[in-house]
Structure formats: C-alpha cells, structure tokens
Design a protein around this motif. Structure first.
Motif, PDB file in Angstrom:
ATOM      1  N   VAL A  78       2.500  -0.720   1.690  1.00  0.00           N
ATOM      2  CA  VAL A  78       1.480  -0.239   1.148  1.00  0.00           C
ATOM      3  C   VAL A  78       1.758   1.346   1.696  1.00  0.00           C
ATOM      4  O   VAL A  78       1.638   2.459   0.945  1.00  0.00           O
ATOM      5  CB  VAL A  78       0.165  -0.347   1.819  1.00  0.00           C
ATOM      6  N   MET A  79       2.460   1.586   2.821  1.00  0.00           N
ATOM      7  CA  MET A  79       2.777   2.746   3.568  1.00  0.00           C
ATOM      8  C   MET A  79       3.614   3.635   2.710  1.00  0.00           C
ATOM      9  O   MET A  79       3.711   4.709   2.264  1.00  0.00           O
ATOM     10  CB  MET A  79       3.113   2.879   4.779  1.00  0.00           C
ATOM     11  N   LEU A  80       4.566   2.792   2.236  1.00  0.00           N
ATOM     12  CA  LEU A  80       5.966   3.409   1.436  1.00  0.00           C
ATOM     13  C   LEU A  80       5.205   3.741   0.082  1.00  0.00           C
ATOM     14  O   LEU A  80       5.700   4.729  -0.323  1.00  0.00           O
ATOM     15  CB  LEU A  80       6.872   2.500   1.238  1.00  0.00           C
ATOM     16  N   GLU A  81       4.401   3.138  -0.559  1.00  0.00           N
ATOM     17  CA  GLU A  81       3.916   3.485  -1.912  1.00  0.00           C
ATOM     18  C   GLU A  81       2.943   4.629  -1.561  1.00  0.00           C
ATOM     19  O   GLU A  81       2.971   5.700  -2.281  1.00  0.00           O
ATOM     20  CB  GLU A  81       2.864   2.523  -2.095  1.00  0.00           C
ATOM     21  N   GLU A  82       2.268   4.910  -0.562  1.00  0.00           N
ATOM     22  CA  GLU A  82       1.272   6.134  -0.184  1.00  0.00           C
ATOM     23  C   GLU A  82       2.201   7.099  -0.239  1.00  0.00           C
ATOM     24  O   GLU A  82       1.933   8.403  -0.497  1.00  0.00           O
ATOM     25  CB  GLU A  82       0.476   5.967   1.168  1.00  0.00           C
ATOM     26  N   ALA A  83       3.329   6.956   0.403  1.00  0.00           N
ATOM     27  CA  ALA A  83       4.509   8.123   0.651  1.00  0.00           C
ATOM     28  C   ALA A  83       5.264   8.514  -0.578  1.00  0.00           C
ATOM     29  O   ALA A  83       5.216   9.749  -1.200  1.00  0.00           O
ATOM     30  CB  ALA A  83       5.448   7.774   1.616  1.00  0.00           C
ATOM     31  N   ALA A  84       5.514   7.553  -1.516  1.00  0.00           N
ATOM     32  CA  ALA A  84       6.150   7.660  -2.770  1.00  0.00           C
ATOM     33  C   ALA A  84       5.353   8.269  -3.705  1.00  0.00           C
ATOM     34  O   ALA A  84       5.871   9.444  -4.465  1.00  0.00           O
ATOM     35  CB  ALA A  84       6.773   6.324  -3.287  1.00  0.00           C
ATOM     36  N   LYS A  85       3.966   8.369  -3.614  1.00  0.00           N
ATOM     37  CA  LYS A  85       2.993   8.868  -4.775  1.00  0.00           C
ATOM     38  C   LYS A  85       3.156  10.269  -4.616  1.00  0.00           C
ATOM     39  O   LYS A  85       2.525  10.949  -5.510  1.00  0.00           O
ATOM     40  CB  LYS A  85       1.595   7.989  -4.638  1.00  0.00           C
ATOM     41  N   ARG A  86       3.525  10.906  -3.398  1.00  0.00           N
ATOM     42  CA  ARG A  86       3.392  12.269  -2.925  1.00  0.00           C
ATOM     43  C   ARG A  86       4.743  13.039  -3.127  1.00  0.00           C
ATOM     44  O   ARG A  86       4.988  14.150  -2.617  1.00  0.00           O
ATOM     45  CB  ARG A  86       2.775  12.353  -1.615  1.00  0.00           C
TER      46      ARG A  86
END
Length: 377
Positions: free
Chosen positions: A368-376
């Motif tokens: 989930v954290m990597l997705e949150e980072a990737a979206k930005r």
C-alpha cells in the motif's frame, strides 16, 4: 548515533526515556507479556514525567515541541526490546490522541486533553475494520444523526489499546459520499459499546488488541470530533505522524538487534574462534548497520520536512515501506547469528524477531505504501 537534526535538548529527552525504560520497563515486562497488557500505573508515571504531551499545548500540560522532538522520543522508546509496551505508548501519543489535539474543540480539550497528557486517560483510535484497513473510504461503521445525538453501529478490528483504553476516537460513515467519514469521541462504558474479544497475536504480546462492537451506541452531538464529513482527511493527515512513529520503531529495533548481536558474536566461539572472527559475519553485520544508518537519516529528514511545512506523503510512504522491510531483514539476520539460542523465548532477539514482523503490515502494508508513493511520481 548522532544526527545533524538533533540538539542537546533532544539528547536529554533520549536519556530520560532510556532511564525510564531501564527502571520501569525492562525488569517487569515479561509479566506484562504474560498478562497481555501494560499496567496503567506505568503509563500514568510516563504521563507524570511529561512524556505524553510533547507536541501538545502548554495550557493543557503539553511541551509544545516539534515533530523532531517527537521522533526522538519514539526512537528512544524503541530501544526497549518489548514492542508491546512501545506500541501501547505510541498509539496513545502518536496515533490516537493527535486526533483530539488537531481537531478537538476547546470544550473537548478542556474535558479530556489534560487527563490524556497526564496518562489518566489512555486512548485508542478505531479505524480498521474486518473489511477495511488502509482503505479508510471502505469502512462500514455508520453514524446517524438523531436529534441531539449520533448513533453508531458497526465493528472495528485490530484496535491497539482496544481492551483497556478509556477514550476512543472512532471513524464512521456519516453520509452517502465515498469519503463522507466523521470522527467521534466515545467513552468506555457508553451503552451499546463493547469489546467483542481480546485478540491473540504472534507478537506485541503486552499490547492489548481488540475487536470493538458498536450496537446503537448513542453519543451526544458534542462528541463529533472536527467537522462533520471531514474525518477521512483527518485520518489521512494523522497517518503521516503514525507512520513516522512506526518507522522509528523499526529503526530502533534494527539498532537494538545489531547491538545485541555484536555483543553475542564477539563472545560466542565456534570452530576455534569467535563468530566475530568470521569474515562473512563481520561483513554482513556491517552492511546491515549501513542500511540502518541510511534509513535513520531518511527518517530524520522526513521529520525535519514536517517542521518546515512540506507535503511529506510520498516521503513518509517510502519511509514506511523501507523501514518495515528493513527491520525484518535486520532482525532475522541477527537472529540467525544467534543460532539455536535465537529461537528461544527467553532471548530478546527472539522477541524482536516476532515483534518486527507486523511493522511491514500495520499502519500501512508495504504494498500500500509503495502505491501511495508511486501515485505521486
């Protein structure tokens, strides 16, 4: 290890926490592991020592310190090898009570915040549900306005401090919109609010964790925390504080595991010499230390960016993902270097090993954290 971000006051705080742990925690915490909770008188002593309100208003007994000071506290606390104790404290200071600090009305703060800072009221936050964790918009607990009251119905799961907390900050859907979530203050003993069961975990054994049930729980309208329908954004904001604290736990565990392992390999003999004399072991420990030091500096940089008012969602998401995985790498390797003794329940390294696992899950799983980072990007 010193940091360019810290000052002498931070080191005094670090020393105060270390002395408290040595005096009040380490000699007694095995019993807490068996009991499944940290005694509330210990938490009150922490509050009396001024450790529960570092970032809160002086008018309520807080120290009005910044995010860097709060990080020093979390990292110092995480030098304990009893993570159940650590998370009991950090949920109170960094994950639950900040909702009152950030969104509470003057009347709500007058009623609760002094006692929260003093450790007389211990707090929990009710967000996670059986079908919704990091996906806050997916929660199903509802809040319905009925005259001068709100009525809550639903179930929360995996709630740290859930069994023995006094005050709960609960997220509930208060309207039809996907993100129309509100936060509410619910006191222990409110009719219809019950602890469904205390949950048994692989680690964090001295942390009381519970399922919470809300069955037509009626609370006064004055217990709405913050603006109606804006709780989703309050939760998202507080996630950053929570995740920095969890990163501090991870880094602290890495530091402590390496310290324990260095002591062990320098005295443990095998095949005619100490384990420290084996080049492979020396080099692996050095690399684990290098990764820990790098993660620690990234963590302090994130806290510094908070003090400067920057948007830190991407940074903190990356930090949480990195440290949650790193602590498992470091602690498992350190356990390996302890051999069979590292698998024995009476050893601190075994406790660190089982307690570390959840740090790649709780507060936002690595994926989930990597997705949150990737979206930005």
């Amino acid at each position: 290890m010193d940091s360019i971000y810290t000052n002498p006051d931070h080191e005094l705080l670090r020393d105060q926490v270390a002395k408290f742990i040595a005096r009040e925690v380490e000699p007694h915490a095995d019993k807490w592991e068996e009991a499944g909770m940290v005694p509330r008188d210990v938490l009150r002593r922490m509050g009396s020592a001024g450790l529960f309100g570092l970032m809160y208003e002086g008018a309520y007994g807080g120290a009005e310190a910044d995010a860097m000071t709060n990080l020093v506290f979390a990292e110092a606390l995480s030098q304990s090898t009893y993570a159940g104790f650590i998370i009991t404290v950090l949920v109170h200071t960094d994950m639950a009570s900040p909702h009152l600090h950030h969104a509470g009305s003057p009347a709500q703060k007058d009623k609760y915040l002094r006692k929260v800072i003093a450790g007389e009221l211990i707090t929990a936050v009710g967000i996670t549900e059986p079908g919704a964790g990091s996906d806050v918009a997916g929660i199903r607990t509802t809040a319905r306005r009925d005259g001068d009251d709100w009525v809550l119905n639903g179930t929360k799961m995996f709630i740290t401090n859930g069994v023995h907390a006094d005050l709960y900050f609960v997220a509930a859907k208060s309207g039809p919109g996907k993100r129309e979530v509100s936060m509410f203050i619910v006191e222990k003993g409110t009719p219809g609010f019950t602890v469904g069961r205390a949950l048994k975990k692989s680690g964090w054994l001295s942390s009381d964790t519970a399922e919470l049930i809300f069955d037509n729980v009626r609370i006064p309208a004055a217990n709405l925390l913050g603006e109606e329908g804006k709780g989703f954004y309050s939760v998202m904001k507080n996630f950053q504080t929570e995740r920095i604290a969890l990163a501090a736990m991870a880094v602290g565990h890495c530091q402590r595991a390496l310290e324990l392992t260095l002591q062990y390999v320098k005295q443990r003999e095998a095949f005619g010499s100490t384990l420290w004399d084996k080049q492979t072991i020396r080099q692996r420990i050095a690399m684990l230390d290098a990764k820990t030091r790098a993660a620690r500096q990234f963590m302090y940089h994130c806290a510094w960016r908070v003090t400067q008012g920057h948007d830190i969602v991407q940074d903190v998401s990356l930090l949480k993902a990195l440290t949650g995985e790193l602590v498992n790498e470091v602690v498992q390797a350190c356990q390996q270097f302890h051999g069979g003794m590292g698998y024995m329940r009476e050893t601190p390294i075994e406790r660190l090993w089982r307690d570390a696992r959840v740090l790649a899950i709780g507060g936002g799983a690595t994926e989930v954290m990597l997705e949150e980072a990737a979206k930005r990007y």
